[in-house]
Write a protein that holds these residues in place. Sequence first.
Motif, PDB file in Angstrom:
ATOM      1  N   ASN A 230      35.118  -5.834-104.996  1.00 50.19           N
ATOM      2  CA  ASN A 230      36.636  -5.956-104.988  1.00 50.19           C
ATOM      3  C   ASN A 230      37.353  -4.424-105.181  1.00 50.19           C
ATOM      4  N   LEU A 236      36.532  -9.234-110.895  1.00 51.00           N
ATOM      5  CA  LEU A 236      35.578  -9.714-110.218  1.00 51.00           C
ATOM      6  C   LEU A 236      34.880 -10.864-110.367  1.00 51.00           C
ATOM      7  N   ASP A 241      36.115 -12.250-103.916  1.00 51.30           N
ATOM      8  CA  ASP A 241      35.174 -11.051-103.536  1.00 51.30           C
ATOM      9  C   ASP A 241      34.573 -10.839-102.407  1.00 51.30           C
TER      10      ASP A 241
END
Length: 381
Positions: A230, A236, A241
């Motif tokens: 990301n 994350l 993602d």
Amino acid sequence: MRSPVPFAPPAEPPSRSVAIAQARQAALVEHGAVPTGWVAPWVERSWQRCLGLGLEPQRAIVFDRVTHQQTLRTQDANRRLVQTARPILETLGRAIVNTRYFAILTNRDGVVVDTSGAIDRADPRADLITRIGTDLSERAVGTTAIGMALTEQQPVWLHRGEHFFANASVYSCAGAPLLGPDGTCVGMLDLTGIDAVERPELKHLVTQTATRIENALVLAKPHSLMVRLNWPGNSLGSDADGMVGLDADGWITAANPIARQMVPQLAGSSAAKSAVHASEIFGIAFERLFDAAHSSSAALEVPLWTGLRLQALPMAKAREGQTVHRQEAGVPGRPRQLKDIEADLIRKAVDQARGNVAQAAQSLGISRATVYRKLGQKPGK
């Protein structure tokens, strides 16, 4: 002195139903141009394709008979897609339970491979389009969310008269394509309602659900390391993602559409083209990603060869059957294979080195690449 010009409000656009009816008249009867904004551009393009196929909008759709053998063949050919998507479709069902919409999963040819939700089998309008093996492609049933999503390769929404055939005007549907781990289309997800209230927000729901299925397909692809990506500043660990799978030697085995948007080198890669190595994408040695997966702070910032930087969260893939293997190891009379003992010793060395693969490799007298290759093997391989 001139008198003021009276204010004339702009003409209001026609209502949704009137706009669709007028668009159908212009495109399908008069074979002319449709005024801008009356229907979505992808609808008009689909209408033109249907006319080009020789389809007639006033003709009733005739669904082909699906035999038991056809159903079995369809199920067998699409087993992996169905098994991966089914848990996600069950969750989707909770979101649409009170809307009179249901879900249809098709393969890349528009053939139904699975369904979910409240389907009234006593209603032929629902039963005929939800039989496993039914062809719902554009050439078979004209303009639908299924045909448009597969052709346009983007999420779509259409309502009632936007369907090509007049007797399909009872349906409202949202659709989104599904891209597989190699970047090619593997099918699509559709949400359909019959005589239901128009719900264009379902386009967002079907898009989000399609992303979850695509991510699940990437996770199901064999890999030794999964790297979540990301942009800096974003957290994350979510479906937003990018996801890239690596084998033990750093070759990319899978990537989701988000990763392909982030990394230009992945955008054109597919199973039909040459494989891509992590070193062609990231400006760091791929071994560092494996090292990070074994450290307490796995997330790191990585440079791309484009000059941009991404956050990366490498995650080591759990060995399939590892728990069972360790339980069986102490069973009397069951000899262990040398490769299994070797792999256990390597894992122990990595644990003792607190995840420092380079240190573990040095203590064992082997290379880091050998460590990754040995730990990337499945039991019995």
